[in-house]
Design a protein around this motif. Sequence first.
Motif, PDB file in Angstrom:
ATOM      1  N   ASP A 193      -3.070   0.100 -11.237  1.00 27.24           N
ATOM      2  CA  ASP A 193      -3.069   0.420  -9.815  1.00 27.24           C
ATOM      3  C   ASP A 193      -3.684   1.789  -9.555  1.00 27.24           C
ATOM      4  O   ASP A 193      -4.201   2.050  -8.469  1.00 27.24           O
ATOM      5  CB  ASP A 193      -1.631   0.420  -9.291  1.00 27.24           C
ATOM      6  N   HIS A 227      -5.537   7.876   4.021  1.00 28.79           N
ATOM      7  CA  HIS A 227      -4.967   6.726   3.319  1.00 28.79           C
ATOM      8  C   HIS A 227      -5.946   6.306   2.227  1.00 28.79           C
ATOM      9  O   HIS A 227      -7.152   6.211   2.460  1.00 28.79           O
ATOM     10  CB  HIS A 227      -4.742   5.587   4.316  1.00 28.79           C
ATOM     11  N   ASP A 272       0.821  -1.214   0.000  1.00 25.71           N
ATOM     12  CA  ASP A 272       0.000   0.000   0.000  1.00 25.71           C
ATOM     13  C   ASP A 272       0.858   1.268   0.000  1.00 25.71           C
ATOM     14  O   ASP A 272       0.353   2.354   0.300  1.00 25.71           O
ATOM     15  CB  ASP A 272      -0.931   0.018   1.214  1.00 25.71           C
ATOM     16  N   ALA A 329      -6.745   3.611   0.795  1.00 28.92           N
ATOM     17  CA  ALA A 329      -7.540   2.386   0.895  1.00 28.92           C
ATOM     18  C   ALA A 329      -8.887   2.643   1.569  1.00 28.92           C
ATOM     19  O   ALA A 329      -9.828   1.868   1.401  1.00 28.92           O
ATOM     20  CB  ALA A 329      -6.775   1.323   1.676  1.00 28.92           C
ATOM     21  N   GLN A 330      -8.970   3.750   2.311  1.00 31.92           N
ATOM     22  CA  GLN A 330     -10.221   4.081   2.996  1.00 31.92           C
ATOM     23  C   GLN A 330     -11.233   4.673   2.004  1.00 31.92           C
ATOM     24  O   GLN A 330     -10.848   5.446   1.109  1.00 31.92           O
ATOM     25  CB  GLN A 330      -9.958   5.087   4.117  1.00 31.92           C
ATOM     26  N   SER A 383      -5.936   2.932  -6.249  1.00 33.04           N
ATOM     27  CA  SER A 383      -6.066   4.315  -5.799  1.00 33.04           C
ATOM     28  C   SER A 383      -6.467   5.206  -6.970  1.00 33.04           C
ATOM     29  O   SER A 383      -6.092   4.959  -8.118  1.00 33.04           O
ATOM     30  CB  SER A 383      -4.733   4.795  -5.211  1.00 33.04           C
ATOM     31  N   GLN A 413      -0.547   4.290  -1.538  1.00 36.76           N
ATOM     32  CA  GLN A 413      -1.842   4.735  -1.021  1.00 36.76           C
ATOM     33  C   GLN A 413      -1.707   5.578   0.241  1.00 36.76           C
ATOM     34  O   GLN A 413      -2.697   6.114   0.729  1.00 36.76           O
ATOM     35  CB  GLN A 413      -2.724   3.525  -0.714  1.00 36.76           C
ATOM     36  N   THR A 471      -9.976  -1.949  -2.997  1.00 32.97           N
ATOM     37  CA  THR A 471      -9.237  -1.368  -1.877  1.00 32.97           C
ATOM     38  C   THR A 471      -7.736  -1.329  -2.143  1.00 32.97           C
ATOM     39  O   THR A 471      -7.018  -0.535  -1.541  1.00 32.97           O
ATOM     40  CB  THR A 471      -9.490  -2.163  -0.586  1.00 32.97           C
ATOM     41  N   SER A 472      -7.258  -2.164  -3.065  1.00 32.16           N
ATOM     42  CA  SER A 472      -5.824  -2.209  -3.356  1.00 32.16           C
ATOM     43  C   SER A 472      -5.400  -1.172  -4.386  1.00 32.16           C
ATOM     44  O   SER A 472      -4.206  -1.031  -4.668  1.00 32.16           O
ATOM     45  CB  SER A 472      -5.435  -3.601  -3.865  1.00 32.16           C
TER      46      SER A 472
END
Length: 637
Positions: free
Chosen positions: A340, A554, A79, A556-557, A378, A82, A375-376
Amino acid sequence: MSFQAESVIKKALRSKAERQMFEARYQRYAPDLLASIESVYGHQALRLMQELLPLMLDFYKERSEDLRQLDLERMLRPDWFQEENMLAYVCYTERFADDLQGIHQKLDYLSELGVTYLHLMPLLQPRPAPNDGGYAVQDYLQVREDLGTTEDMEQLATALRKRKISLCMDLVLNHVAQEHQWAEKARQGSERHKEYFHTYLDRTLPDQYERTLQEVFPDFAPGNFTWNETLNRWVWTTFNSWQWDLNWSNSEVFLEFVKIILYWANKGVDVFRLDAIAFIWKRMGTDCQNLPEVHDITQALRAVVRIVAPAVLFKAEAIVAPDKLIHYLGRGQHYGKVSDLAYHNSLMVQIWSSLASRNAFLLQKALQNFPEKPTSASWATYIRCHDDIGWAISDEDAAQAGLHGESHRRFLSDFYSGNFSGSHARGLVFQENKRTGDRRISGSLSSLNGLEIALEQGDLHLQHLSIERSLLAYALVLGYGGIPLLYMGDELALPNDYSFTENPEHAMDNRWVHRPRMDWNLAEKRHDPGTSYGQMFLGLKHLIETRKMLPQLHAAQPAWVLNSEIPAVLVLERPHPMGHMIQFYNFSEHHMQYPIHVLWERGYTQPLDHISGTHLDLHLGYIPLAPYSRLWVTNQG
């Protein structure tokens, strides 16, 4: 892993540690690679796998020790891109610092801003002008002669890596310059290289395709096909007559790009911006954009990179509708296996829409309707880039906000070209399509937000409002979640540069109005709060530094878009195990009083706005929002 693959790997890699590392990655990603190339190339898949394995091994062996260490670090911290400290800076090398060696002298400036990702546009050798701003590539393995050498590029990548700054390079996938060696060989009669392109003996098939194709540059490049006298055939040319579309249904094109990507990955490139990726697959009866094979090919390329150079990311340059865009980050079988990063074009467009209308209701609806990303992955969030602004606002979103889509898009074009009564903007219409009514806009952040006119009038209040609009826009770009992209010059509120008309190479393309040269004399005064450029720089730097302290940002949130009780105000909430964050953005020049119960109901008993560093008074009964204010609030308790 098959016995044959195991044997090839064992023969190529004598070191047990090297072999174990490669085998582990191959076992993990080979199934993704095989599945995607089977989907695209069918019975050729096994042959392709046999060709790819020794190719990947060669590049793996050539990868330097420090890049292998970076691979390991990023595999253990997947991450990394991210994290809330990420900040991208986007610029033309020659307009920021003349050449690659000049970039070295400006690294302190980038570090002061907090940059962790540098996108230099475009770096590869283009055809002589006109060349679409450098995106008509003549040689994928050479750096532009005016910028330096491949060695300069590698040295810069190393210097950036020492500062924890990732390097992003443009990789044009859809087309090459007609001077590229593949096109040259095709014109010389090479049957093999003719198959690298889409060519036709007559207009029968092109005319059938044209029925459903769009025109990208209707003003100066109408149509999608060009007659080539030497080849004696029609060539597919989506963007310009001198940019030949590649035939990705030919597996040799796929292999060529595997070599290109791994070559530059081994030179230290961290991120490949996959330019014009939406256009690479063609199918009769469609608009030849966003077709499923695009995502199969991306998955295959990404699997190759994950095996050889897992520190490397893909960023999809897909400026398309939300329901199409989400597929570039992965849906269904491609979930989390393609790019990604992807540009959040809708957020950018809706910010401009809200600033013009002083109403965030359409922005709220559009974001609420937006599909959720893996979630992985961005978003790349931004307010300006090197391209024009196209009003990608759907009729459905507009209708939910009580607007007529076409009328609202027309209003935005009028407003930002300065043709709407009361507009503060000064922009230029780019590529008006008489048939569809589409009008895109060119212009710098500050000129579109009113600073140019305010400075001409010497009106300090209007200057203040202009800077506040720009800071509001960047606060949302920074606060939404993702990698925020800072476009060169925005941090100093650089205005439109009309001198592009004096350059024959640029005069026909008014996007150069927002591609100014960096004013380093101005930059030296960036800490002066008594000037508009100082106010912008210091205000933006404060937002960036504040962001780095907030784990809620972050990428991933998720970002939850709340129903706002005031049309001019956008309200977001970002959940986090360490405590949620609620954000307020006032898109008007008027003071607002937002009902305090939004904080009470969500348990914000000791609310602290991190941007201003002040506590909110719950006993006041409302949250005071100054013109264009932005609040990032957490519960201090």
